[in-house]
Design a protein around this motif. Sequence first.
Motif, PDB file in Angstrom:
ATOM      1  N   PHE A 195      25.791  16.174  19.169  1.00 22.06           N
ATOM      2  CA  PHE A 195      26.148  15.591  20.061  1.00 22.06           C
ATOM      3  C   PHE A 195      27.263  16.451  20.722  1.00 22.06           C
ATOM      4  N   SER A 196      28.053  16.986  20.423  1.00 21.05           N
ATOM      5  CA  SER A 196      29.232  17.606  20.225  1.00 21.05           C
ATOM      6  C   SER A 196      28.750  19.981  20.594  1.00 21.05           C
ATOM      7  N   ASP A 197      27.839  19.849  19.897  1.00 20.71           N
ATOM      8  CA  ASP A 197      27.445  20.321  20.258  1.00 20.71           C
ATOM      9  C   ASP A 197      26.438  20.901  21.479  1.00 20.71           C
ATOM     10  N   LEU A 198      26.096  19.846  21.868  1.00 14.55           N
ATOM     11  CA  LEU A 198      25.284  20.069  23.567  1.00 14.55           C
ATOM     12  C   LEU A 198      26.264  21.139  24.439  1.00 14.55           C
ATOM     13  N   ASP A 199      27.438  20.128  24.425  1.00 15.72           N
ATOM     14  CA  ASP A 199      28.878  20.937  25.093  1.00 15.72           C
ATOM     15  C   ASP A 199      30.037  20.471  25.015  1.00 15.72           C
ATOM     16  N   PRO A 200      30.467  21.199  23.636  1.00 13.71           N
ATOM     17  CA  PRO A 200      32.179  20.436  23.259  1.00 13.71           C
ATOM     18  C   PRO A 200      33.433  20.579  24.140  1.00 13.71           C
ATOM     19  N   SER A 201      33.292  20.771  25.350  1.00  8.81           N
ATOM     20  CA  SER A 201      33.996  20.534  26.220  1.00  8.81           C
ATOM     21  C   SER A 201      34.481  19.322  26.888  1.00  8.81           C
ATOM     22  N   ALA A 202      33.010  18.570  26.568  1.00 11.56           N
ATOM     23  CA  ALA A 202      32.596  17.475  27.629  1.00 11.56           C
ATOM     24  C   ALA A 202      32.613  16.174  26.474  1.00 11.56           C
ATOM     25  N   ILE A 203      32.061  16.779  25.276  1.00 11.17           N
ATOM     26  CA  ILE A 203      31.402  15.854  24.499  1.00 11.17           C
ATOM     27  C   ILE A 203      32.235  16.032  23.125  1.00 11.17           C
ATOM     28  N   TYR A 204      33.499  15.535  22.607  1.00 16.68           N
ATOM     29  CA  TYR A 204      33.821  15.971  21.434  1.00 16.68           C
ATOM     30  C   TYR A 204      34.771  14.822  21.052  1.00 16.68           C
ATOM     31  N   PRO A 205      35.315  14.176  19.504  1.00 18.84           N
ATOM     32  CA  PRO A 205      35.316  13.612  18.630  1.00 18.84           C
ATOM     33  C   PRO A 205      36.559  13.094  19.288  1.00 18.84           C
ATOM     34  N   ALA A 206      37.136  11.922  19.022  1.00 16.67           N
ATOM     35  CA  ALA A 206      38.593  10.970  19.763  1.00 16.67           C
ATOM     36  C   ALA A 206      39.051  11.821  18.628  1.00 16.67           C
ATOM     37  N   GLN A 207      40.610  11.451  18.532  1.00 14.00           N
ATOM     38  CA  GLN A 207      41.702  11.960  18.017  1.00 14.00           C
ATOM     39  C   GLN A 207      41.581  11.556  16.723  1.00 14.00           C
ATOM     40  N   ALA A 208      42.711  12.154  15.735  1.00 14.45           N
ATOM     41  CA  ALA A 208      42.652  11.498  14.511  1.00 14.45           C
ATOM     42  C   ALA A 208      41.788  10.388  14.110  1.00 14.45           C
ATOM     43  N   GLY A 209      42.021   9.880  12.994  1.00 14.42           N
ATOM     44  CA  GLY A 209      40.788   8.832  12.235  1.00 14.42           C
ATOM     45  C   GLY A 209      39.572   8.153  12.561  1.00 14.42           C
ATOM     46  N   TRP A 210      39.573   8.340  14.108  1.00  9.02           N
ATOM     47  CA  TRP A 210      38.479   7.443  14.833  1.00  9.02           C
ATOM     48  C   TRP A 210      37.521   9.081  14.692  1.00  9.02           C
ATOM     49  N   GLY A 211      38.052   9.687  15.512  1.00 10.44           N
ATOM     50  CA  GLY A 211      36.583  10.550  15.542  1.00 10.44           C
ATOM     51  C   GLY A 211      36.047  11.372  14.260  1.00 10.44           C
ATOM     52  N   LYS A 212      36.933  10.828  13.036  1.00 11.02           N
ATOM     53  CA  LYS A 212      36.418  10.990  11.482  1.00 11.02           C
ATOM     54  C   LYS A 212      35.232  10.116  11.413  1.00 11.02           C
ATOM     55  N   GLN A 213      35.637   8.668  11.684  1.00 12.42           N
ATOM     56  CA  GLN A 213      34.466   7.725  11.745  1.00 12.42           C
ATOM     57  C   GLN A 213      33.434   7.896  12.884  1.00 12.42           C
ATOM     58  N   GLY A 214      33.469   8.784  13.399  1.00 17.28           N
ATOM     59  CA  GLY A 214      31.975   8.982  14.522  1.00 17.28           C
ATOM     60  C   GLY A 214      32.556   8.403  16.128  1.00 17.28           C
ATOM     61  N   TRP A 215      33.483   8.218  16.426  1.00 12.17           N
ATOM     62  CA  TRP A 215      33.760   8.059  17.444  1.00 12.17           C
ATOM     63  C   TRP A 215      33.759   8.952  18.361  1.00 12.17           C
ATOM     64  N   THR A 216      32.991   8.705  19.615  1.00 17.18           N
ATOM     65  CA  THR A 216      32.605  10.186  20.545  1.00 17.18           C
ATOM     66  C   THR A 216      33.498   9.927  21.879  1.00 17.18           C
ATOM     67  N   ILE A 217      34.036  10.814  22.273  1.00 15.46           N
ATOM     68  CA  ILE A 217      34.535  10.969  23.945  1.00 15.46           C
ATOM     69  C   ILE A 217      33.421  12.073  24.039  1.00 15.46           C
ATOM     70  N   PHE A 218      32.901  11.128  25.328  1.00 13.75           N
ATOM     71  CA  PHE A 218      32.021  11.885  26.554  1.00 13.75           C
ATOM     72  C   PHE A 218      32.687  11.684  28.336  1.00 13.75           C
ATOM     73  N   GLU A 219      32.622  13.196  28.435  1.00 11.83           N
ATOM     74  CA  GLU A 219      33.525  12.750  30.041  1.00 11.83           C
ATOM     75  C   GLU A 219      32.316  13.245  30.831  1.00 11.83           C
ATOM     76  N   LEU A 220      32.219  11.755  31.525  1.00  9.87           N
ATOM     77  CA  LEU A 220      30.638  11.198  31.906  1.00  9.87           C
ATOM     78  C   LEU A 220      30.313  12.126  32.964  1.00  9.87           C
ATOM     79  N   ASN A 221      31.231  12.700  33.925  1.00  6.04           N
ATOM     80  CA  ASN A 221      30.960  13.752  35.142  1.00  6.04           C
ATOM     81  C   ASN A 221      30.017  14.630  34.864  1.00  6.04           C
ATOM     82  N   PHE A 222      30.362  14.991  33.851  1.00 11.51           N
ATOM     83  CA  PHE A 222      29.622  16.533  32.950  1.00 11.51           C
ATOM     84  C   PHE A 222      28.494  15.766  31.953  1.00 11.51           C
ATOM     85  N   ILE A 223      27.746  14.641  31.573  1.00 15.30           N
ATOM     86  CA  ILE A 223      26.903  14.272  31.234  1.00 15.30           C
ATOM     87  C   ILE A 223      25.273  14.438  31.388  1.00 15.30           C
ATOM     88  N   GLU A 224      24.017  14.738  31.993  1.00 11.77           N
ATOM     89  CA  GLU A 224      22.985  14.270  32.521  1.00 11.77           C
ATOM     90  C   GLU A 224      22.496  12.683  31.956  1.00 11.77           C
TER      91      GLU A 224
END
Length: 86
Positions: free
Chosen positions: A27-56
């Motif tokens: 998912f991050s490869d699709l648009d790294p500015s709109a889909i990216y890992p959460a900070q710290a250990g959360w991101g390493k566990q797979g938690w991923t932030i989606f900027e909803l205004n920019f996602i189809e």
Amino acid sequence: DEKIFITVDNVNMKAVFRLSPKEQAKFSDLDPSAIYPAQAGWGKQGWTIFELNFIEPEILQTAITLSYCSVAPEELVKKYKKKGAK
């Protein structure tokens, strides 16, 4: 047994999805500015932030399904996999 698989921040129009690290990378490869890992250990566990205004919608639907399947009982996961979700 309640399991969180998505949290939504309506004010900032962001959602955090529980994904596998492999799914997160795809998912991050699709648009790294709109889909990216959460900070710290959360991101390493797979938690991923989606900027909803920019996602189809189709991308969101896929992410919701995958995130749900990460916590759903196996019999429900099988139903979604039959529908073509990977």
